[in-house]
Scaffold this motif. Structure first.
Motif, mmCIF file in Angstrom:
data_model
loop_
_atom_site.group_PDB
_atom_site.id
_atom_site.type_symbol
_atom_site.label_atom_id
_atom_site.label_comp_id
_atom_site.label_asym_id
_atom_site.label_seq_id
_atom_site.Cartn_x
_atom_site.Cartn_y
_atom_site.Cartn_z
ATOM 1 N N GLU A 182 -70.209 21.921 54.711
ATOM 2 C CA GLU A 182 -70.943 22.331 53.284
ATOM 3 C C GLU A 182 -70.682 20.708 52.536
ATOM 4 O O GLU A 182 -69.889 20.365 52.579
ATOM 5 C CB GLU A 182 -71.720 23.490 52.855
ATOM 6 C CG GLU A 182 -71.433 24.532 53.725
ATOM 7 C CD GLU A 182 -72.694 24.247 54.802
ATOM 8 O OE1 GLU A 182 -73.605 23.492 54.402
ATOM 9 O OE2 GLU A 182 -72.458 24.678 56.198
ATOM 10 N N ASP A 183 -71.887 20.434 51.548
ATOM 11 C CA ASP A 183 -71.632 19.296 51.335
ATOM 12 C C ASP A 183 -71.179 19.814 49.922
ATOM 13 O O ASP A 183 -70.387 18.175 49.283
ATOM 14 C CB ASP A 183 -73.529 18.889 50.943
ATOM 15 C CG ASP A 183 -74.004 18.120 51.846
ATOM 16 O OD1 ASP A 183 -73.654 17.850 52.116
ATOM 17 O OD2 ASP A 183 -75.477 18.209 51.253
ATOM 18 N N ASN A 184 -71.298 20.795 49.528
ATOM 19 C CA ASN A 184 -70.065 21.503 48.319
ATOM 20 C C ASN A 184 -68.849 21.500 49.130
ATOM 21 O O ASN A 184 -68.487 21.990 48.096
ATOM 22 C CB ASN A 184 -70.782 22.993 47.859
ATOM 23 C CG ASN A 184 -70.849 23.935 48.442
ATOM 24 O OD1 ASN A 184 -70.445 23.708 49.593
ATOM 25 N ND2 ASN A 184 -71.235 25.380 48.782
ATOM 26 N N GLY A 185 -68.502 21.259 50.148
ATOM 27 C CA GLY A 185 -66.492 21.311 50.161
ATOM 28 C C GLY A 185 -66.840 22.534 51.025
ATOM 29 O O GLY A 185 -65.128 22.879 51.361
ATOM 30 N N GLU A 186 -67.741 23.571 50.634
ATOM 31 C CA GLU A 186 -67.125 24.679 51.921
ATOM 32 C C GLU A 186 -67.180 24.594 52.979
ATOM 33 O O GLU A 186 -67.922 23.271 53.444
ATOM 34 C CB GLU A 186 -67.938 26.259 51.353
ATOM 35 C CG GLU A 186 -68.006 26.461 49.654
ATOM 36 C CD GLU A 186 -68.588 27.846 49.207
ATOM 37 O OE1 GLU A 186 -69.247 28.352 49.886
ATOM 38 O OE2 GLU A 186 -68.423 28.187 48.464
ATOM 39 N N TRP A 187 -66.487 25.265 53.891
ATOM 40 C CA TRP A 187 -65.822 25.163 55.175
ATOM 41 C C TRP A 187 -66.300 26.458 56.139
ATOM 42 O O TRP A 187 -65.608 27.354 55.370
ATOM 43 C CB TRP A 187 -64.588 24.078 55.360
ATOM 44 C CG TRP A 187 -63.714 24.507 54.544
ATOM 45 C CD1 TRP A 187 -63.114 24.521 53.408
ATOM 46 C CD2 TRP A 187 -62.898 25.827 55.072
ATOM 47 N NE1 TRP A 187 -62.060 25.039 53.552
ATOM 48 C CE2 TRP A 187 -61.477 26.140 54.844
ATOM 49 C CE3 TRP A 187 -62.868 26.312 56.215
ATOM 50 C CZ2 TRP A 187 -60.231 26.579 54.382
ATOM 51 C CZ3 TRP A 187 -61.461 27.367 56.573
ATOM 52 C CH2 TRP A 187 -61.167 27.374 55.017
ATOM 53 N N SER A 188 -65.954 26.482 57.281
ATOM 54 C CA SER A 188 -65.682 27.565 58.329
ATOM 55 C C SER A 188 -65.556 26.709 59.162
ATOM 56 O O SER A 188 -65.711 26.093 60.143
ATOM 57 C CB SER A 188 -66.777 28.061 57.760
ATOM 58 O OG SER A 188 -68.027 28.000 59.206
ATOM 59 N N HIS A 189 -64.370 27.977 59.982
ATOM 60 C CA HIS A 189 -64.102 27.605 61.974
ATOM 61 C C HIS A 189 -64.308 29.092 62.050
ATOM 62 O O HIS A 189 -64.311 30.024 62.185
ATOM 63 C CB HIS A 189 -63.343 26.639 61.558
ATOM 64 C CG HIS A 189 -61.815 27.247 61.130
ATOM 65 N ND1 HIS A 189 -60.968 28.445 61.135
ATOM 66 C CD2 HIS A 189 -60.972 26.568 59.648
ATOM 67 C CE1 HIS A 189 -60.306 28.846 60.922
ATOM 68 N NE2 HIS A 189 -59.840 27.546 59.260
ATOM 69 N N GLU A 190 -63.810 29.101 63.484
ATOM 70 C CA GLU A 190 -63.794 29.924 64.423
ATOM 71 C C GLU A 190 -63.016 31.009 64.058
ATOM 72 O O GLU A 190 -63.089 32.200 64.121
ATOM 73 C CB GLU A 190 -63.695 29.197 65.775
ATOM 74 C CG GLU A 190 -63.728 28.618 66.523
ATOM 75 C CD GLU A 190 -63.575 27.991 67.919
ATOM 76 O OE1 GLU A 190 -62.763 28.807 68.371
ATOM 77 O OE2 GLU A 190 -64.355 27.461 68.550
ATOM 78 N N THR A 191 -61.659 30.869 63.399
ATOM 79 C CA THR A 191 -61.103 32.287 62.877
ATOM 80 C C THR A 191 -61.261 32.394 60.990
ATOM 81 O O THR A 191 -60.391 33.469 60.646
ATOM 82 C CB THR A 191 -59.550 31.404 62.811
ATOM 83 O OG1 THR A 191 -58.645 30.250 62.849
ATOM 84 C CG2 THR A 191 -59.237 31.844 64.379
ATOM 85 N N MET A 192 -61.727 31.242 60.439
ATOM 86 C CA MET A 192 -61.879 31.582 58.545
ATOM 87 C C MET A 192 -62.988 30.734 58.039
ATOM 88 O O MET A 192 -63.126 29.814 59.445
ATOM 89 C CB MET A 192 -60.438 31.076 58.098
ATOM 90 C CG MET A 192 -59.511 31.775 57.001
ATOM 91 S SD MET A 192 -58.815 31.755 56.552
ATOM 92 C CE MET A 192 -57.455 33.141 57.142
#
Length: 298
Positions: A182-192
């Motif tokens: 995301e623009d705010n630096g938050e992220w996600s992927h398949e496991t976390m």
């Protein structure tokens, strides 16, 4: 997770030697070398070590190295002869599957052996770990926790995976891991995702604070004080026997205090508390120095 340029040109061993001797002539007594790997290429380091040890290594120093380069006890002994007081290693994970995803060119056993060799040679060992890299699960994070407990580095740092820039290698495989940012630096992927990673990292830090006696957290306790005072070879034994217990006692007092949510707060609050914690911890160390305890122990 790193965005260093692939273009690299190192100084010669002779040039490094001359610069160290220059700093010595100016009264410098300890140097921090922040190359990603001071031992690369190995032949250059061996030549530098020969030159510098022949000059009686007037300036003590510490540096970063890759754990795969520390598999030989001879290399660690050479570091000592060349005036090195300590090595920092970016191990990143205690789980082989995550190390493979990172293309770290390292496995758990090699990392354990590197720390063992450093400590047996009398060198100080600091380590860095990342929680949340693509593929990370609660179980792989627990494997990192068990690694730290088994390895017992002098210092450790546990950081949450974050996107430093658009040039980091993992972004080239973002689709493979289902990684989105995301623009705010938050992220996600398949496991976390980033929030879960922060929570897990916080729990790991709290666990280590309460259950280990031989290791202290870098970012939460010592800051620059470690580099300025305790990488001198003559101070290492004192640090392990006296300073780490002081830091651990202080760290545990914060963990059990319900009013201080050091490990379970938002990012900005955590940073503010970390700075306060580091300031207070450094004050404890300065008190030890002023009281003459270090001199009496050497």
């Amino acid at each position: 997770y790193c965005s260093y340029s692939l273009e690299w040109k190192g100084k010669s061993a002779k040039k490094m030697f001359e610069e160290f001797m220059y700093f010595s002539s100016k009264g410098v007594f300890i140097l921090g070398c922040f190359d990603s790997s001071f031992l690369t290429p190995l032949k250059r380091f061996e030549e530098f070590a020969r030159l510098y040890s022949e000059a009686n290594a007037p300036v003590k120093w510490h540096a970063w190295a890759h754990a795969s380069q520390l598999q030989s006890k001879d290399i660690c002994d050479l570091l000592v002869k060349a005036g090195c007081g300590g090595i920092t290693i970016g191990i990143e994970s205690g789980d082989n599957s995550i190390l493979k995803n990172m293309n770290k060119k390292l496995n758990r056993d090699q990392a354990l052996n590197a720390i063992k060799n450093l400590k047996e040679a009398g060198l100080f060992c600091a380590t860095y770990f990342i929680i949340g890299f693509p593929g990370e699960t609660e179980q792989t994070a627990q494997n990192t926790l068990s690694f730290i407990k088994e390895a017992q580095p002098d210092l450790y740092s546990i950081q949450v995976f974050h996107i430093r820039s658009k040039n980091i290698p993992v972004l080239k495989n973002a689709k493979q891991y289902g990684l989105s940012v995301e623009d705010n630096g938050e992220w996600s992927h398949e496991t976390m995702d980033s929030k879960t990673a922060l929570k897990i990292a916080s729990n790991l830090k709290a666990d280590l604070a309460m259950t280990t006696n031989h290791s202290a957290c870098i970012t939460m306790s010592l800051g620059g004080m470690m580099y300025q005072q305790f990488f001198k070879i003559s101070y290492i034994d004192y640090f392990r026997k006296t300073i780490i217990p002081i830091i651990k006692e202080y760290e545990r007092s914060l963990i059990v205090n319900p009013e201080i949510k050091l490990y379970n707060s938002d990012h900005e609050t955590s940073l503010e508390l970390s700075r306060e914690y580091s300031t207070n911890a450094q004050a404890l160390l300065m008190k030890e120095i002023k009281n003459g305890n270090i001199v009496k122990s050497i």
